[in-house]
Design a protein around this motif. Structure first.
Motif, PDB file in Angstrom:
ATOM      1  N   UNK A  42       0.839  -1.189   0.000  1.00 32.94           N
ATOM      2  CA  UNK A  42       0.000   0.000   0.000  1.00 32.94           C
ATOM      3  C   UNK A  42       0.881   1.250   0.000  1.00 32.94           C
ATOM      4  N   UNK A  43       0.247   2.415  -0.046  1.00 31.71           N
ATOM      5  CA  UNK A  43       0.977   3.676   0.054  1.00 31.71           C
ATOM      6  C   UNK A  43       1.734   3.764   1.380  1.00 31.71           C
ATOM      7  N   UNK A  44       1.143   3.239   2.437  1.00 29.55           N
ATOM      8  CA  UNK A  44       1.807   3.256   3.745  1.00 29.55           C
ATOM      9  C   UNK A  44       3.092   2.428   3.718  1.00 29.55           C
ATOM     10  N   UNK A  45       3.050   1.315   3.009  1.00 33.68           N
ATOM     11  CA  UNK A  45       4.252   0.475   2.905  1.00 33.68           C
ATOM     12  C   UNK A  45       5.343   1.170   2.095  1.00 33.68           C
ATOM     13  N   UNK A  46       4.941   1.889   1.051  1.00 34.50           N
ATOM     14  CA  UNK A  46       5.908   2.653   0.264  1.00 34.50           C
ATOM     15  C   UNK A  46       6.581   3.703   1.136  1.00 34.50           C
ATOM     16  N   UNK A  47       5.778   4.421   1.910  1.00 34.87           N
ATOM     17  CA  UNK A  47       6.350   5.460   2.778  1.00 34.87           C
ATOM     18  C   UNK A  47       7.307   4.848   3.799  1.00 34.87           C
ATOM     19  N   UNK A  48       6.915   3.708   4.342  1.00 39.76           N
ATOM     20  CA  UNK A  48       7.779   3.035   5.312  1.00 39.76           C
ATOM     21  C   UNK A  48       9.120   2.651   4.682  1.00 39.76           C
ATOM     22  N   UNK A  49       9.087   2.158   3.448  1.00 36.53           N
ATOM     23  CA  UNK A  49      10.314   1.741   2.763  1.00 36.53           C
ATOM     24  C   UNK A  49      11.178   2.945   2.389  1.00 36.53           C
ATOM     25  N   UNK A  50      10.560   4.002   1.877  1.00 37.73           N
ATOM     26  CA  UNK A  50      11.324   5.181   1.481  1.00 37.73           C
ATOM     27  C   UNK A  50      11.946   5.857   2.703  1.00 37.73           C
ATOM     28  N   UNK A  51      11.186   5.922   3.793  1.00 40.60           N
ATOM     29  CA  UNK A  51      11.737   6.507   5.026  1.00 40.60           C
ATOM     30  C   UNK A  51      12.928   5.692   5.511  1.00 40.60           C
ATOM     31  N   UNK A  52      12.824   4.368   5.418  1.00 41.09           N
ATOM     32  CA  UNK A  52      13.944   3.498   5.822  1.00 41.09           C
ATOM     33  C   UNK A  52      15.152   3.732   4.925  1.00 41.09           C
ATOM     34  N   UNK A  53      14.911   3.885   3.622  1.00 41.24           N
ATOM     35  CA  UNK A  53      16.000   4.123   2.682  1.00 41.24           C
ATOM     36  C   UNK A  53      16.662   5.478   2.941  1.00 41.24           C
ATOM     37  N   UNK A  54      15.852   6.488   3.271  1.00 37.49           N
ATOM     38  CA  UNK A  54      16.411   7.809   3.547  1.00 37.49           C
ATOM     39  C   UNK A  54      17.277   7.793   4.807  1.00 37.49           C
ATOM     40  N   UNK A  55      16.793   7.117   5.829  1.00 37.44           N
ATOM     41  CA  UNK A  55      17.575   7.017   7.070  1.00 37.44           C
ATOM     42  C   UNK A  55      18.876   6.254   6.834  1.00 37.44           C
ATOM     43  N   UNK A  56      18.801   5.204   6.036  1.00 41.88           N
ATOM     44  CA  UNK A  56      20.017   4.435   5.732  1.00 41.88           C
ATOM     45  C   UNK A  56      21.000   5.278   4.924  1.00 41.88           C
ATOM     46  N   UNK A  57      20.474   6.101   4.018  1.00 47.60           N
ATOM     47  CA  UNK A  57      21.337   6.967   3.211  1.00 47.60           C
ATOM     48  C   UNK A  57      22.108   7.951   4.083  1.00 47.60           C
TER      49      UNK A  57
END
Length: 494
Positions: A42-57
């Motif tokens: 869902x959109x919520x899952x996308x946001x969760x993944x992108x936020x995780x990627x941003x924090x990892x970056x």
């Protein structure tokens, strides 16, 4: 249903359920039946993944890692894929129906892409500028962009993901991948190797599901800085519109309507086998499929006869069988698409030389015969539109100029094949044909060293090769005042 494999999403180094709690079925094309379940994101899952990627970056575990260290992780990942190539190939075949022998060969070669970008990782550099001011030093550097969104298709999931994943990680980005809903399994099977190779959590994430909402939410997410898309023109238009929300850089690889031009001085046997490879290899489900054959009138009948004869002897069947030469199409919708274009070809006056239907021995699988049309109007739908299946149109020509005009007569410009023993002619035609990839006396050759991409309806930007690094980095210029003196006049540009 209890025996089906159940795939969750991979976010921030963890296997997680979709926020919807729902799953969808993935089908085995050889049987036309479901074989596994995949989390419906869902959109919520996308946001969760992108936020995780941003924090990892931003996290020092990744941001402070040297480029050499990142290269070592990529090399380790390549080694792990080499060890698991045969197993990963099975998942590819189960999910999209491609031949197991083709998938094994592709997966065994896949580590070369990771090795190439592993070696390139610490060779991404800027330059000192010969600036025209004696009291200034100016130099450039290339830096990662941030979070990359990768949208991948179903025809070669791991290969086409690698074209995005390897350069993105080598450049220091993090990534969220949305695989095709048709073929998610092999990418999810790759994720344990990402972990084992030593990539920090959040550097690589996978959100599974459908274009709406997952693809739309991912390509428009405000934290996404780069979108790498492989698919069709209509979906690409949505991606471009979505990127207006975040001003992300976009590259598009959109397939083609690739010509194979056979001149009268060509080796007829070699050209015929090249045409077969170009359109019936992978059941025509290839971005670079050579779906248009232009044959010089002097050898038209000879080459067409050879192509038709070999097509009639292609072994269609179980893609897991060693002797099979053409497996099923990836989806039932693809079969209907082939039937539509066969009918359209007949309606526009083309003569069906061979094929045109599902084979009688296809069972419940989504098989379709290799299909050849001649007397085709170059402006008809079957000669203009990407069919993405085993349908070939054959058209005669007389002059070099006519061949080039016919080859350039579509909206696509991805690949082309030229068959001639005349060196000067090969160079002339290669220069004149609108295509990002030109093969001479061969077809479907790939290498991590060679860029891939086209123009117009075939998209823009390049994958693979050194050029891809520029797609995943941005340039920064630094000015240093070396005079030791204060600025003389703050109101005058220096």
């Amino acid at each position: 249903m209890a025996e089906w494999k159940k795939y969750r999403m991979y976010i921030n180094g963890e296997w997680v359920e979709a926020s919807s709690g729902e799953y969808f079925e993935s089908y085995n094309p050889a049987e036309g039946e479901p074989w596994c379940l995949v989390a419906k994101g869902t959109e919520q899952d996308v946001d969760r993944a992108v936020q995780a990627a941003q924090k990892a970056f931003e996290h020092p575990r990744w941001a402070s890692m040297t480029y050499t260290q990142r290269g070592k992780l990529l090399r380790r990942l390549g080694d792990l894929i080499a060890e698991r190539a045969s197993e990963l190939a099975v998942y590819e075949t189960l999910d999209n129906g491609k031949l197991i022998r083709e998938m094994r060969g592709q997966l065994q070669y896949l580590p070369e892409f990771f090795y190439y970008y592993a070696g390139l990782a610490d060779k991404i550099h800027g330059e000192t500028l010969p600036i025209d001011k004696p009291d200034m030093l100016a130099f450039t550097s290339r830096e990662p962009l941030g979070v990359v969104a990768a949208i991948t298709p179903w025809n070669s999931p791991l290969y086409l993901t690698t074209l995005k994943l390897a350069p993105a990680l080598a450049a220091g980005n993090t990534i969220v991948i949305k695989p095709s809903e048709v073929t998610s399994a092999s990418l999810l099977e790759l994720m344990p190797l990402i972990e084992e190779a030593g990539f920090p959590p959040g550097v690589v994430n996978v959100v599974t599901g459908f274009g709406d909402p997952v693809g739309s939410a991912l390509t428009s997410h405000p934290l996404v800085r780069r979108v790498a898309f492989t698919g069709g023109p209509e979906s690409a238009r949505h991606v471009i519109r979505n990127s207006a929300e975040n001003f992300a850089r976009v590259t598009l690889e959109l397939g083609g309507k690739s010509p194979n031009i056979v001149f009268d001085d060509a080796d007829a046997d070699n050209a015929a086998m090249g045409i077969i490879a170009g359109i019936f290899g992978a059941a025509g489900q290839s971005c670079v499929a050579g779906s248009r054959a232009f044959l010089h009138k002097k050898i038209y009948d000879q080459v067409l006869e050879k192509v038709a004869d070999r097509a009639s002897r292609i072994i269609i069947g179980d893609p897991m069988a060693a002797e099979t030469e053409m497996g099923p199409l990836a989806t039932e919708a693809q079969v209907k698409r082939m039937e539509h274009y066969v009918n359209a070809g007949r309606q526009h006056g083309a003569r069906l030389v061979y094929g045109g239907k599902q084979p009688e021995a296809g069972g419940s699988g989504w098989y379709f015969e290799p299909t050849i049309f001649e007397h085709t109007d170059p402006k008809s739908p079957i000669a203009q539109e990407e069919i993405f299946g085993p349908v070939l149109t054959v058209i005669p020509f007389e002059t070099e100029e006519e061949a080039i005009a016919l080859a350039n007569g579509t909206n696509y410009a991805l690949a082309a094949g030229i068959w001639t023993n005349h060196l000067a002619k090969a160079h002339r035609v290669a220069k004149s044909v609108r295509a990002g990839i030109v093969w001479v006396n061969t077809y479907r050759s790939i290498s991590p060293i060679a860029p891939i991409g086209g123009s117009h309806w075939s998209g823009y930007g390049r994958e693979s090769g050194y050029e891809a690094i520029y797609e995943y980095t941005q340039s920064k210029v630094v000015w240093v005042n070396t005079s030791g003196e204060p600025m003389p006049d703050p109101f005058i540009m220096r």
